[in-house]
Write a protein that holds these residues in place. Structure first.
Motif, mmCIF file in Angstrom:
data_model
loop_
_atom_site.group_PDB
_atom_site.id
_atom_site.type_symbol
_atom_site.label_atom_id
_atom_site.label_comp_id
_atom_site.label_asym_id
_atom_site.label_seq_id
_atom_site.Cartn_x
_atom_site.Cartn_y
_atom_site.Cartn_z
ATOM 1 N N ASN A 289 41.226 50.082 49.253
ATOM 2 C CA ASN A 289 41.645 48.861 48.563
ATOM 3 C C ASN A 289 41.028 48.823 47.166
ATOM 4 O OD1 ASN A 289 41.857 48.286 51.539
ATOM 5 N ND2 ASN A 289 42.709 46.362 50.740
ATOM 6 N N PHE A 290 41.813 48.242 46.257
ATOM 7 C CA PHE A 290 41.305 48.018 44.911
ATOM 8 C C PHE A 290 40.685 46.608 44.886
ATOM 9 C CE2 PHE A 290 42.213 46.514 40.489
ATOM 10 C CZ PHE A 290 41.229 47.250 39.875
ATOM 11 N N ARG A 291 39.386 46.594 44.841
ATOM 12 C CA ARG A 291 38.648 45.333 44.893
ATOM 13 C C ARG A 291 37.298 45.535 44.202
ATOM 14 N NH1 ARG A 291 37.418 45.436 51.371
ATOM 15 N NH2 ARG A 291 36.080 47.307 51.359
ATOM 16 N N PRO A 292 36.550 44.412 43.887
ATOM 17 C CA PRO A 292 35.263 44.574 43.200
ATOM 18 C C PRO A 292 34.284 45.377 44.039
ATOM 19 C CG PRO A 292 36.009 42.309 43.019
ATOM 20 C CD PRO A 292 36.935 42.980 44.002
ATOM 21 N N MET A 293 33.612 46.310 43.350
ATOM 22 C CA MET A 293 32.550 47.058 44.014
ATOM 23 C C MET A 293 31.270 46.225 44.102
ATOM 24 S SD MET A 293 33.038 50.904 42.492
ATOM 25 C CE MET A 293 32.719 50.386 40.813
ATOM 26 N N GLU A 294 31.020 45.413 43.088
ATOM 27 C CA GLU A 294 29.899 44.449 43.069
ATOM 28 C C GLU A 294 30.472 43.094 42.700
ATOM 29 O OE1 GLU A 294 25.783 46.377 41.749
ATOM 30 O OE2 GLU A 294 27.339 46.557 40.189
ATOM 31 N N MET A 295 30.037 42.080 43.428
ATOM 32 C CA MET A 295 30.540 40.737 43.131
ATOM 33 C C MET A 295 29.449 39.724 43.475
ATOM 34 S SD MET A 295 34.166 38.978 44.216
ATOM 35 C CE MET A 295 33.798 38.959 45.974
ATOM 36 N N ASP A 296 28.564 39.489 42.519
ATOM 37 C CA ASP A 296 27.461 38.541 42.708
ATOM 38 C C ASP A 296 27.672 37.325 41.805
ATOM 39 O OD1 ASP A 296 26.080 40.266 44.449
ATOM 40 O OD2 ASP A 296 25.283 41.383 42.721
ATOM 41 N N GLY A 297 27.449 36.163 42.370
ATOM 42 C CA GLY A 297 27.527 34.938 41.576
ATOM 43 C C GLY A 297 28.944 34.530 41.228
ATOM 44 N N VAL A 298 29.929 34.989 42.006
ATOM 45 C CA VAL A 298 31.326 34.634 41.759
ATOM 46 C C VAL A 298 31.746 33.585 42.770
ATOM 47 C CG1 VAL A 298 33.706 35.475 41.693
ATOM 48 C CG2 VAL A 298 31.842 36.898 40.806
ATOM 49 N N LEU A 299 32.300 32.499 42.270
ATOM 50 C CA LEU A 299 32.759 31.434 43.158
ATOM 51 C C LEU A 299 34.172 31.717 43.658
ATOM 52 C CD1 LEU A 299 31.436 28.235 41.313
ATOM 53 C CD2 LEU A 299 30.456 29.381 43.304
ATOM 54 N N PHE A 300 35.067 31.980 42.744
ATOM 55 C CA PHE A 300 36.458 32.286 43.114
ATOM 56 C C PHE A 300 37.120 32.976 41.921
ATOM 57 C CE2 PHE A 300 36.147 27.915 41.647
ATOM 58 C CZ PHE A 300 37.040 27.888 40.594
ATOM 59 N N GLY A 301 38.282 33.587 42.185
ATOM 60 C CA GLY A 301 38.996 34.269 41.111
ATOM 61 C C GLY A 301 40.401 34.654 41.542
ATOM 62 N N GLN A 302 41.102 35.284 40.596
ATOM 63 C CA GLN A 302 42.474 35.724 40.850
ATOM 64 C C GLN A 302 42.663 37.114 40.237
ATOM 65 O OE1 GLN A 302 45.784 33.943 38.664
ATOM 66 N NE2 GLN A 302 46.893 33.710 40.616
ATOM 67 N N LEU A 303 43.188 38.055 41.064
ATOM 68 C CA LEU A 303 43.448 39.420 40.627
ATOM 69 C C LEU A 303 44.965 39.612 40.505
ATOM 70 C CD1 LEU A 303 42.538 42.355 40.063
ATOM 71 C CD2 LEU A 303 42.668 42.749 42.554
ATOM 72 N N VAL A 304 45.405 40.102 39.327
ATOM 73 C CA VAL A 304 46.844 40.347 39.083
ATOM 74 C C VAL A 304 47.013 41.826 38.699
ATOM 75 C CG1 VAL A 304 48.883 39.701 37.744
ATOM 76 C CG2 VAL A 304 47.133 37.975 38.282
ATOM 77 N N ILE A 305 48.026 42.484 39.320
ATOM 78 C CA ILE A 305 48.309 43.888 39.062
ATOM 79 C C ILE A 305 49.639 43.986 38.309
ATOM 80 C CG2 ILE A 305 48.613 46.175 40.069
ATOM 81 C CD1 ILE A 305 45.843 44.943 40.563
#
Length: 359
Positions: A289-305
Motif C-alpha cells: 500500500n502507498f501510505r505514510p511510512m512515518e506519521m506522528d502528530g497527525v490528526l487527520f488528512g486526505q490523500l489524492v492520487i
C-alpha cells in the motif's frame, strides 16, 4: 447690731441693746422683751424706746453653711477634678489638710470639707471616681488581598460603641477599602482609634489551556504584570518566557503580600510525515500500500492520487490504509499524489510528490 449665723436645727437668741433705764422693746411678733428667739434666717427689726427717743434697728440672721460639694463626680483618668466651696464669710478645712476654698483631686476616693461660718460648722463629703480610659488599638494601616475580609474588634468593655457608619457593636467586618474608626465610651470618657484599609488589586492572570505542540515550535508565554512583580516556574522575573520542552509551567503575580498563580501543561510531540516513493501491490503483503511510512502528530488528512494526465483516480481519508492500486486499468507506472493533513497543533499542511507503482 451684731449679726448672727443660724446653725441647723437650733434657735438663735437675738439680744437688743440696752440704752438705759425705762427702755421698752417691740419685736415683729409684738413681744417686748430685750431678747427674741428665731429659727429662720432673715432680717429682724426691733423698736427701742427710752425717755428721749425711739429708734428701730435690724438684726441679720444668716443661713447655716450649706452643702457645697454637690453630687458625686466621675472623671476620666488623667483629668483633674476641682472641688470648691464658694460661700462668702466662711472658712474651710479639707480632708487633705487644705484650708483653701477649693482643692484639686487627682485620684478616686471620698473627700470631705468642714465649712465654718461664725460658730456653725457643717461637713459635706463627695465620692470622686476616676474612670479608666477605654484604650484600644486597631494596629497599623494594612493592605488586604482581593476577596479577603478583616474583622476589627474593640478589645475593651465600654458603655457603648460607635463606628464611622453608625454601627454600635464591638466588632466590625471590613470588605471594601476605606478609612475606618470607632469610639468606645465609658461614662464621660471616650477613646477613638482609626485604621486605613487598602486592597491590592492584581491584574487578571491566564496562561491559557494545556496545549500540545510539535517539536521545534517554541511557545511564548506572556503575562500583564501591571504594578506587580512576576515569578515564573523557571525562576524568570520577566513578563514573558519562551518554552520549547514538555513540562508544567506557571507564573505568579505578587503585590503587597498578595499573589495569584496560573499554570498550564505544554506537551511537545514529534510531528513527522514521510511518504515512500515506490510500492508493490503484487500480493506478497510487503509494501503493498502507498501510505505514510512515518506519521506522528497527525490528526487527520486526505490523500489524492492523480495519473500522468492530472486526472484524479483515487482519494481517501484513511491514511493508515492509503492506496493499494487495485482499481481497474491501473498499471505499473509513475503517479502523482497530494496529501493535505492537520497536525496536532491544528495547523494545516500540504505535501506533494510522485510514486512508482510496480506490479
Amino acid at each position: 447690731f451684731h449679726s448672727y449665723s443660724l446653725c441647723s436645727d437650733e434657735m438663735v437668741r437675738l439680744d437688743a441693746p440696752s440704752t438705759g433705764e425705762d427702755v421698752k422693746y417691740l419685736w415683729p411678733d409684738g413681744s417686748s422683751q430685750a431678747f427674741y428667739y428665731v429659727n429662720l434666717p432673715g432680717n429682724y427689726s426691733v423698736k427701742i424706746q427710752d425717755r428721749f427717743c425711739t429708734v428701730e434697728k435690724t438684726i441679720t440672721v444668716s443661713s447655716p453653711p450649706s452643702n457645697t460639694l454637690g453630687p458625686d463626680k466621675k472623671a476620666c483618668e488623667g483629668d483633674t477634678v476641682v472641688l470648691s466651696g464658694n460661700a462668702a464669710g466662711t472658712s474651710y478645712s479639707w480632708s487633705n489638710g487644705s484650708t483653701d476654698s477649693s482643692v484639686p483631686v487627682y485620684s478616686s476616693g471620698t473627700y470631705w470639707v468642714d465649712v465654718t461660718r461664725d460658730h456653725c460648722t457643717k461637713r459635706d463629703s463627695i465620692q470622686v471616681t476616676f474612670l479608666e480610659e477605654p484604650n484600644f488599638s486597631f494596629g497599623n494601616d494594612t493592605t488586604l488581598c482581593e476577596g479577603q475580609s478583616l474583622r476589627l474588634h474593640i478589645t475593651v468593655p465600654a458603655d457603648d460603641y460607635k463606628w464611622q457608619d453608625g454601627t454600635k457593636t464591638g466588632d466590625y467586618t471590613v470588605t471594601v477599602p476605606g478609612n475606618y474608626w470607632a469610639t468606645a465610651r465609658v461614662g464621660n470618657c471616650q477613646f477613638t482609634d482609626e485604621i486605613n484599609i487598602m486592597y491590592a488589586i492584581l491584574p487578571p492572570l491566564s496562561l491559557g489551556t494545556d496545549t500540545v505542540l510539535c517539536k521545534g515550535n517554541p511557545l511564548q508565554l506572556n503575562v500583564n504584570t501591571g504594578n506587580t512583580s512576576v515569578l515564573w516556574s523557571n525562576g524568570s522575573l520577566e513578563s514573558s518566557i519562551s518554552v520549547s520542552e514538555s513540562g508544567h509551567y506557571w507564573a505568579e503575580l505578587s503585590a503587597a503580600n498578595c499573589s495569584t498563580r496560573d499554570s498550564l501543561y505544554v506537551q511537545y510531540v514529534n510531528c513527522n510525515l514521510t511518504m515512500p516513493n515506490i510500492f508493490t501491490p503484487n500480493g506478497d503483503s510487503f509494501n503493498s500500500n502507498f501510505r505514510p511510512m512515518e506519521m506522528d502528530g497527525v490528526l487527520f488528512g486526505q490523500l489524492v492520487i492523480y495519473n500522468r494526465w492530472g486526472l484524479e483516480i483515487y482519494q481517501t481519508t484513511d491514511l493508515y490504509t492509503g492506496w493499494d492500486g487495485s482499481e481497474e486499468n491501473i498499471s505499473s507506472g509513475v503517479y502523482f499524489w497530494e496529501l493535505k493533513y492537520t497536525d496536532i497543533t491544528k495547523r494545516t499542511n500540504k505535501l506533494k510528490g510522485t510514486v512508482s507503482l510496480v506490479k
